[in-house]
Write a protein that holds these residues in place. Sequence first.
Motif, PDB file in Angstrom:
ATOM      1  N   GLY A   1       0.818  -1.210   0.000  1.00  0.00           N
ATOM      2  CA  GLY A   1       0.000   0.000   0.000  1.00  0.00           C
ATOM      3  C   GLY A   1       0.849   1.256   0.000  1.00  0.00           C
ATOM      4  N   ARG A   2       1.909   1.243   0.787  1.00  0.00           N
ATOM      5  CA  ARG A   2       2.797   2.415   0.829  1.00  0.00           C
ATOM      6  C   ARG A   2       3.450   2.648  -0.538  1.00  0.00           C
ATOM      7  NH1 ARG A   2       3.181   0.647   6.086  1.00  0.00           N
ATOM      8  NH2 ARG A   2       4.924  -0.767   5.790  1.00  0.00           N
ATOM      9  N   SER A   3       3.941   1.601  -1.164  1.00  0.00           N
ATOM     10  CA  SER A   3       4.592   1.784  -2.466  1.00  0.00           C
ATOM     11  C   SER A   3       3.567   2.176  -3.539  1.00  0.00           C
ATOM     12  CB  SER A   3       5.386   0.538  -2.873  1.00  0.00           C
ATOM     13  OG  SER A   3       4.547  -0.580  -2.994  1.00  0.00           O
ATOM     14  N   ASP A   4       2.353   1.618  -3.473  1.00  0.00           N
ATOM     15  CA  ASP A   4       1.318   1.990  -4.439  1.00  0.00           C
ATOM     16  C   ASP A   4       0.887   3.443  -4.276  1.00  0.00           C
ATOM     17  OD1 ASP A   4       1.325  -0.517  -5.618  1.00  0.00           O
ATOM     18  OD2 ASP A   4      -0.539  -1.188  -4.649  1.00  0.00           O
ATOM     19  N   ALA A   5       0.787   3.918  -3.053  1.00  0.00           N
ATOM     20  CA  ALA A   5       0.397   5.316  -2.819  1.00  0.00           C
ATOM     21  C   ALA A   5       1.430   6.269  -3.415  1.00  0.00           C
ATOM     22  CB  ALA A   5       0.225   5.576  -1.318  1.00  0.00           C
ATOM     23  N   ILE A   6       2.692   5.962  -3.212  1.00  0.00           N
ATOM     24  CA  ILE A   6       3.755   6.793  -3.795  1.00  0.00           C
ATOM     25  C   ILE A   6       3.658   6.764  -5.319  1.00  0.00           C
ATOM     26  CG2 ILE A   6       6.266   6.960  -4.122  1.00  0.00           C
ATOM     27  CD1 ILE A   6       6.488   5.952  -1.165  1.00  0.00           C
ATOM     28  N   ARG A   7       3.468   5.581  -5.876  1.00  0.00           N
ATOM     29  CA  ARG A   7       3.348   5.416  -7.330  1.00  0.00           C
ATOM     30  C   ARG A   7       2.174   6.238  -7.873  1.00  0.00           C
ATOM     31  NH1 ARG A   7       3.619   0.302  -7.233  1.00  0.00           N
ATOM     32  NH2 ARG A   7       5.810   0.166  -7.745  1.00  0.00           N
ATOM     33  N   MET A   8       1.048   6.210  -7.187  1.00  0.00           N
ATOM     34  CA  MET A   8      -0.115   6.960  -7.653  1.00  0.00           C
ATOM     35  C   MET A   8       0.120   8.465  -7.541  1.00  0.00           C
ATOM     36  SD  MET A   8      -1.811   4.580  -8.873  1.00  0.00           S
ATOM     37  CE  MET A   8      -3.296   5.357  -9.437  1.00  0.00           C
ATOM     38  N   GLY A   9       0.815   8.889  -6.505  1.00  0.00           N
ATOM     39  CA  GLY A   9       1.176  10.303  -6.401  1.00  0.00           C
ATOM     40  C   GLY A   9       2.061  10.732  -7.559  1.00  0.00           C
TER      41      GLY A   9
ATOM     42  N   THR B   1      -2.356   7.277   3.090  1.00  0.00           N
ATOM     43  CA  THR B   1      -2.329   7.377   1.628  1.00  0.00           C
ATOM     44  C   THR B   1      -2.070   8.822   1.226  1.00  0.00           C
ATOM     45  OG1 THR B   1      -3.830   5.489   1.385  1.00  0.00           O
ATOM     46  CG2 THR B   1      -3.670   7.012  -0.483  1.00  0.00           C
ATOM     47  N   LEU B   2      -2.803   9.741   1.824  1.00  0.00           N
ATOM     48  CA  LEU B   2      -2.610  11.164   1.538  1.00  0.00           C
ATOM     49  C   LEU B   2      -1.185  11.603   1.868  1.00  0.00           C
ATOM     50  CD1 LEU B   2      -3.648  13.993   0.803  1.00  0.00           C
ATOM     51  CD2 LEU B   2      -4.445  14.203   3.179  1.00  0.00           C
ATOM     52  N   ASP B   3      -0.678  11.178   3.018  1.00  0.00           N
ATOM     53  CA  ASP B   3       0.676  11.574   3.436  1.00  0.00           C
ATOM     54  C   ASP B   3       1.753  11.085   2.472  1.00  0.00           C
ATOM     55  OD1 ASP B   3      -0.386  12.857   5.635  1.00  0.00           O
ATOM     56  OD2 ASP B   3       0.114  11.255   7.054  1.00  0.00           O
ATOM     57  N   LEU B   4       1.487  10.006   1.754  1.00  0.00           N
ATOM     58  CA  LEU B   4       2.458   9.491   0.788  1.00  0.00           C
ATOM     59  C   LEU B   4       2.256  10.073  -0.612  1.00  0.00           C
ATOM     60  CD1 LEU B   4       2.442   5.818   2.060  1.00  0.00           C
ATOM     61  CD2 LEU B   4       4.381   7.396   2.152  1.00  0.00           C
ATOM     62  N   VAL B   5       1.034  10.438  -0.942  1.00  0.00           N
ATOM     63  CA  VAL B   5       0.737  11.022  -2.254  1.00  0.00           C
ATOM     64  C   VAL B   5       1.210  12.474  -2.330  1.00  0.00           C
ATOM     65  CG1 VAL B   5      -1.168  11.815  -3.738  1.00  0.00           C
ATOM     66  CG2 VAL B   5      -1.177   9.481  -2.835  1.00  0.00           C
ATOM     67  N   LEU B   6       0.908  13.262  -1.314  1.00  0.00           N
ATOM     68  CA  LEU B   6       1.185  14.700  -1.381  1.00  0.00           C
ATOM     69  C   LEU B   6       2.641  15.059  -1.676  1.00  0.00           C
ATOM     70  CD1 LEU B   6      -1.056  16.525   1.239  1.00  0.00           C
ATOM     71  CD2 LEU B   6      -1.246  16.482  -1.250  1.00  0.00           C
ATOM     72  N   PRO B   7       3.636  14.441  -1.040  1.00  0.00           N
ATOM     73  CA  PRO B   7       5.012  14.831  -1.345  1.00  0.00           C
ATOM     74  C   PRO B   7       5.399  14.610  -2.811  1.00  0.00           C
ATOM     75  CG  PRO B   7       4.954  13.529   0.663  1.00  0.00           C
ATOM     76  CD  PRO B   7       3.585  13.469   0.057  1.00  0.00           C
ATOM     77  N   GLN B   8       4.703  13.706  -3.483  1.00  0.00           N
ATOM     78  CA  GLN B   8       4.998  13.441  -4.893  1.00  0.00           C
ATOM     79  C   GLN B   8       4.499  14.579  -5.789  1.00  0.00           C
ATOM     80  OE1 GLN B   8       6.917  10.738  -5.116  1.00  0.00           O
ATOM     81  NE2 GLN B   8       6.457  10.560  -2.941  1.00  0.00           N
ATOM     82  N   LEU B   9       3.519  15.328  -5.309  1.00  0.00           N
ATOM     83  CA  LEU B   9       2.851  16.338  -6.128  1.00  0.00           C
ATOM     84  C   LEU B   9       3.559  17.688  -6.131  1.00  0.00           C
ATOM     85  CD1 LEU B   9      -0.862  15.621  -5.150  1.00  0.00           C
ATOM     86  CD2 LEU B   9       0.462  14.665  -7.038  1.00  0.00           C
ATOM     87  N   PHE B  10       4.334  17.955  -5.122  1.00  0.00           N
ATOM     88  CA  PHE B  10       5.024  19.238  -4.981  1.00  0.00           C
ATOM     89  C   PHE B  10       4.044  20.417  -4.971  1.00  0.00           C
ATOM     90  CE2 PHE B  10       8.089  16.363  -7.010  1.00  0.00           C
ATOM     91  CZ  PHE B  10       9.067  16.364  -6.032  1.00  0.00           C
ATOM     92  N   VAL B  11       2.868  20.206  -4.396  1.00  0.00           N
ATOM     93  CA  VAL B  11       1.893  21.264  -4.166  1.00  0.00           C
ATOM     94  C   VAL B  11       1.418  21.155  -2.726  1.00  0.00           C
ATOM     95  CG1 VAL B  11       1.098  21.393  -6.569  1.00  0.00           C
ATOM     96  CG2 VAL B  11      -0.090  19.895  -4.965  1.00  0.00           C
TER      97      VAL B  11
ATOM     98  N   LYS C   1       1.237  13.590 -10.502  1.00  0.00           N
ATOM     99  CA  LYS C   1       2.189  14.652 -10.835  1.00  0.00           C
ATOM    100  C   LYS C   1       2.508  14.640 -12.329  1.00  0.00           C
ATOM    101  CE  LYS C   1       5.600  17.640 -10.414  1.00  0.00           C
ATOM    102  NZ  LYS C   1       5.339  19.044 -10.481  1.00  0.00           N
ATOM    103  N   GLU C   2       2.823  13.461 -12.870  1.00  0.00           N
ATOM    104  CA  GLU C   2       3.164  13.338 -14.289  1.00  0.00           C
ATOM    105  C   GLU C   2       2.020  13.782 -15.195  1.00  0.00           C
ATOM    106  OE1 GLU C   2       4.271   9.233 -14.667  1.00  0.00           O
ATOM    107  OE2 GLU C   2       6.088   9.521 -13.462  1.00  0.00           O
ATOM    108  N   GLU C   3       0.800  13.562 -14.748  1.00  0.00           N
ATOM    109  CA  GLU C   3      -0.376  13.926 -15.534  1.00  0.00           C
ATOM    110  C   GLU C   3      -0.864  15.342 -15.225  1.00  0.00           C
ATOM    111  OE1 GLU C   3      -1.804  11.939 -17.987  1.00  0.00           O
ATOM    112  OE2 GLU C   3       0.019  10.765 -17.637  1.00  0.00           O
ATOM    113  N   ALA C   4      -0.122  16.065 -14.393  1.00  0.00           N
ATOM    114  CA  ALA C   4      -0.471  17.438 -13.987  1.00  0.00           C
ATOM    115  C   ALA C   4      -1.861  17.495 -13.343  1.00  0.00           C
ATOM    116  CB  ALA C   4      -0.363  18.402 -15.167  1.00  0.00           C
ATOM    117  N   LEU C   5      -2.188  16.464 -12.572  1.00  0.00           N
ATOM    118  CA  LEU C   5      -3.440  16.422 -11.825  1.00  0.00           C
ATOM    119  C   LEU C   5      -3.137  16.865 -10.398  1.00  0.00           C
ATOM    120  CD1 LEU C   5      -4.651  13.038 -13.294  1.00  0.00           C
ATOM    121  CD2 LEU C   5      -5.667  15.284 -13.732  1.00  0.00           C
TER     122      LEU C   5
END
Length: 178
Positions: A30-38, A62-72, A42-46
């Motif tokens: 789950g942790r690795s998937d959350a990072i991957r989805m983040g 999930t949120l805590d792992l996604v957000l750092p990937q987005l740089f927002v 980011k890549e899709e500018a979503l």
Amino acid sequence: MKRLILLRHAKAVPASPDLDDRDRRLADRGRSDAIRMGQFLKEEALLPELVLCSPAQRTRETLDLVLPQLFVTPIVRHLPELYLARWLTIVNLVRQVRDKADTLLLIGHNPGLEEAVKKLARPPGDTKTRKLHQLLGAEYPTAAVAILEFDVEMWSAVERGDGELLNFVRPRDLRGPD
């Protein structure tokens, strides 16, 4: 134009009698998937300006792992009503958004998320959209994300059957060959 990103929490540890469901943490996958989805978002500018998140441990992680990937740094609201919410609750919470955010990320649980996407998405019109609907109909696995777009100016105008299903992506769609 409003864009709604519906992300199911990543894979959590199994339920057990001695652990409250709200306290279930993410499993390693789950942790690795959350990072991957983040990274995918980011890549899709979503990039969300606002996040609505269930208060369960697995959704917050999930949120805590996604957000750092987005740089927002979006506004984040943890809403108790999102915990195991049914589709109508999810849609009503989206309609109540008063922020000027054009992109909204909602992190929650199934079956409510899957039901919400199916109710909000207009029927498929082309081959790509039909394939997305078929994928969605098969399953909405953990850490999967559905992206809907609405031709409205305010979230309160979001209606059943008015959203264009732009994409439906599962973690396995992004994993390299095993």
